[in-house]
Design a protein around this motif. Structure first.
Motif, mmCIF file in Angstrom:
data_model
loop_
_atom_site.group_PDB
_atom_site.id
_atom_site.type_symbol
_atom_site.label_atom_id
_atom_site.label_comp_id
_atom_site.label_asym_id
_atom_site.label_seq_id
_atom_site.Cartn_x
_atom_site.Cartn_y
_atom_site.Cartn_z
ATOM 1 N N PHE A 81 -27.858 30.890 -26.550
ATOM 2 C CA PHE A 81 -28.174 31.970 -25.607
ATOM 3 C C PHE A 81 -26.981 32.900 -25.508
ATOM 4 C CE2 PHE A 81 -30.432 28.202 -24.170
ATOM 5 C CZ PHE A 81 -31.723 28.674 -23.954
ATOM 6 N N GLU A 82 -27.243 34.181 -25.241
ATOM 7 C CA GLU A 82 -26.199 35.162 -24.920
ATOM 8 C C GLU A 82 -26.748 36.068 -23.824
ATOM 9 O OE1 GLU A 82 -24.535 35.602 -29.505
ATOM 10 O OE2 GLU A 82 -25.541 37.296 -28.566
ATOM 11 N N ARG A 83 -25.866 36.512 -22.921
ATOM 12 C CA ARG A 83 -26.245 37.464 -21.885
ATOM 13 C C ARG A 83 -25.121 38.484 -21.761
ATOM 14 N NH1 ARG A 83 -30.206 34.933 -22.715
ATOM 15 N NH2 ARG A 83 -31.531 33.868 -21.235
ATOM 16 N N GLY A 84 -25.514 39.751 -21.548
ATOM 17 C CA GLY A 84 -24.459 40.740 -21.393
ATOM 18 C C GLY A 84 -24.953 42.156 -21.294
ATOM 19 N N PHE A 85 -24.088 43.067 -21.725
ATOM 20 C CA PHE A 85 -24.288 44.494 -21.543
ATOM 21 C C PHE A 85 -23.853 45.270 -22.780
ATOM 22 C CE2 PHE A 85 -23.108 42.381 -17.650
ATOM 23 C CZ PHE A 85 -24.150 42.705 -16.809
ATOM 24 N N TRP A 86 -24.668 46.252 -23.182
ATOM 25 C CA TRP A 86 -24.299 47.234 -24.202
ATOM 26 C C TRP A 86 -23.955 48.506 -23.443
ATOM 27 C CZ3 TRP A 86 -24.089 46.336 -29.455
ATOM 28 C CH2 TRP A 86 -24.590 45.108 -29.883
ATOM 29 N N ARG A 87 -22.742 49.001 -23.626
ATOM 30 C CA ARG A 87 -22.234 50.153 -22.875
ATOM 31 C C ARG A 87 -21.822 51.270 -23.824
ATOM 32 N NH1 ARG A 87 -18.955 49.633 -18.478
ATOM 33 N NH2 ARG A 87 -17.285 50.420 -19.775
ATOM 34 N N PRO A 88 -22.152 52.507 -23.461
ATOM 35 C CA PRO A 88 -21.705 53.614 -24.312
ATOM 36 C C PRO A 88 -20.199 53.810 -24.162
ATOM 37 C CG PRO A 88 -22.701 54.478 -22.333
ATOM 38 C CD PRO A 88 -22.884 52.991 -22.286
ATOM 39 N N GLY A 89 -19.553 54.140 -25.261
ATOM 40 C CA GLY A 89 -18.147 54.502 -25.230
ATOM 41 C C GLY A 89 -18.046 55.998 -25.435
ATOM 42 N N PRO A 145 -18.157 59.468 -27.651
ATOM 43 C CA PRO A 145 -19.210 59.821 -28.617
ATOM 44 C C PRO A 145 -19.094 59.020 -29.923
ATOM 45 C CG PRO A 145 -18.365 61.795 -27.585
ATOM 46 C CD PRO A 145 -17.489 60.658 -27.111
ATOM 47 N N GLY A 146 -20.233 58.436 -30.326
ATOM 48 C CA GLY A 146 -20.270 57.654 -31.556
ATOM 49 C C GLY A 146 -19.739 56.240 -31.426
ATOM 50 N N ARG A 147 -19.330 55.852 -30.213
ATOM 51 C CA ARG A 147 -18.744 54.527 -29.996
ATOM 52 C C ARG A 147 -19.615 53.730 -29.020
ATOM 53 N NH1 ARG A 147 -15.134 52.708 -33.280
ATOM 54 N NH2 ARG A 147 -14.194 51.500 -31.622
ATOM 55 N N ILE A 148 -19.506 52.409 -29.105
ATOM 56 C CA ILE A 148 -20.255 51.521 -28.220
ATOM 57 C C ILE A 148 -19.385 50.325 -27.859
ATOM 58 C CG2 ILE A 148 -21.325 50.251 -30.121
ATOM 59 C CD1 ILE A 148 -23.904 50.224 -28.302
ATOM 60 N N GLU A 149 -19.625 49.780 -26.674
ATOM 61 C CA GLU A 149 -18.910 48.604 -26.191
ATOM 62 C C GLU A 149 -19.922 47.505 -25.878
ATOM 63 O OE1 GLU A 149 -15.600 51.344 -23.870
ATOM 64 O OE2 GLU A 149 -17.021 50.158 -22.698
ATOM 65 N N LEU A 150 -19.500 46.275 -26.070
ATOM 66 C CA LEU A 150 -20.348 45.117 -25.836
ATOM 67 C C LEU A 150 -19.569 44.106 -25.010
ATOM 68 C CD1 LEU A 150 -22.858 43.351 -26.510
ATOM 69 C CD2 LEU A 150 -21.720 42.756 -28.650
ATOM 70 N N VAL A 151 -20.196 43.593 -23.959
ATOM 71 C CA VAL A 151 -19.599 42.560 -23.118
ATOM 72 C C VAL A 151 -20.620 41.433 -23.020
ATOM 73 C CG1 VAL A 151 -18.639 42.000 -20.852
ATOM 74 C CG2 VAL A 151 -18.350 44.303 -21.782
ATOM 75 N N LEU A 152 -20.266 40.231 -23.508
ATOM 76 C CA LEU A 152 -21.204 39.112 -23.572
ATOM 77 C C LEU A 152 -20.600 37.820 -23.048
ATOM 78 C CD1 LEU A 152 -22.813 39.274 -27.143
ATOM 79 C CD2 LEU A 152 -23.786 40.028 -24.991
#
Length: 156
Positions: free
Chosen positions: A66-74, A76-83
Motif C-alpha cells: 500500500f502507498e498513500r500520499g500527495f502529488w503536488r505541482p512544483g 512549471p514542468g515540475r512535480i513533487e510527490l510525498v508518500l
C-alpha cells in the motif's frame, strides 16, 4: 458533487480516477512475480491530488503493498510527490511532468528503526491511449538501483 479542479493541478487532470490492472515484478533476492494493482488519484479542489495505491496477489487476492500520499505541482514542468509506505518508509520525490508523462526520483527517504532499508526510488508514469504504464526502480542498502515493478492499468 466533486469540487472544481484547482488551476495549479489542471495539467495533472489526466491522472484523475481509479486505474486497475496487472503488473509484474522482480527483485535480486527472489523469483519474478505477478500482482494486481490499483492506483487512485483524487481531486479535492486543493493544489494537490490525493493518491492511494494498493496491490494484491492474483492467486489469493491477499494484500501485497500500500502507498498513500500527495502529488503536488512544483514550478512549471515540475512535480513533487510525498508518500507513506507501511514498510516504515516516508518518501519525498521530485521530477518532471510533460504532456502525460511523469518521471520522479527521491530527494529524501526517511525510515523508522524497523523499516526496509530502502535508499532510493524512481518512478515513471505515462498515460497513452487510456492506458497508464507504471515503472518503479528501487535501491536498498546492499542493492543498487534496479527495476522492481511495472504495470499497465486501465481507468475503471
Amino acid at each position: 458533487m466533486e469540487p472544481a479542479l484547482h488551476p495549479d493541478v489542471a495539467h495533472l487532470g489526466f491522472l484523475l480516477g481509479t486505474w486497475r490492472g496487472q503488473g509484474e515484478g522482480e527483485w535480486p533476492r527472489g523469483e519474478p512475480f505477478d500482482y494486481g494493482e490499483e492506483l487512485r488519484f483524487e481531486n479535492v479542489g486543493e493544489p494537490f491530488l490525493l493518491y492511494a495505491q494498493r496491490s494484491w496477489s492474483p492467486d489469493d487476492q491477499g494484500p501485497i503493498h500500500f502507498e498513500r500520499g500527495f502529488w503536488r505541482p512544483g514550478p512549471p514542468g515540475r512535480i513533487e510527490l510525498v508518500l507513506a509506505h507501511p514498510l516504515g518508509i516516508a518518501e519525498v520525490a521530485e521530477g518532471t511532468v510533460r504532456e502525460q508523462l511523469i518521471e520522479v526520483a527521491t530527494t529524501a527517504v526517511s525510515l523508522t528503526s524497523t523499516a526496509s532499508p530502502v535508499t532510493e526510488l524512481r518512478r515513471r508514469i505515462e498515460v497513452r491511449d487510456e492506458v497508464l504504464s507504471y515503472e518503479l526502480h528501487m535501491a536498498m542498502k546492499d542493492i543498487a538501483l534496479t527495476s522492481h515493478v511495472w504495470a499497465r492499468l486501465t481507468r475503471v
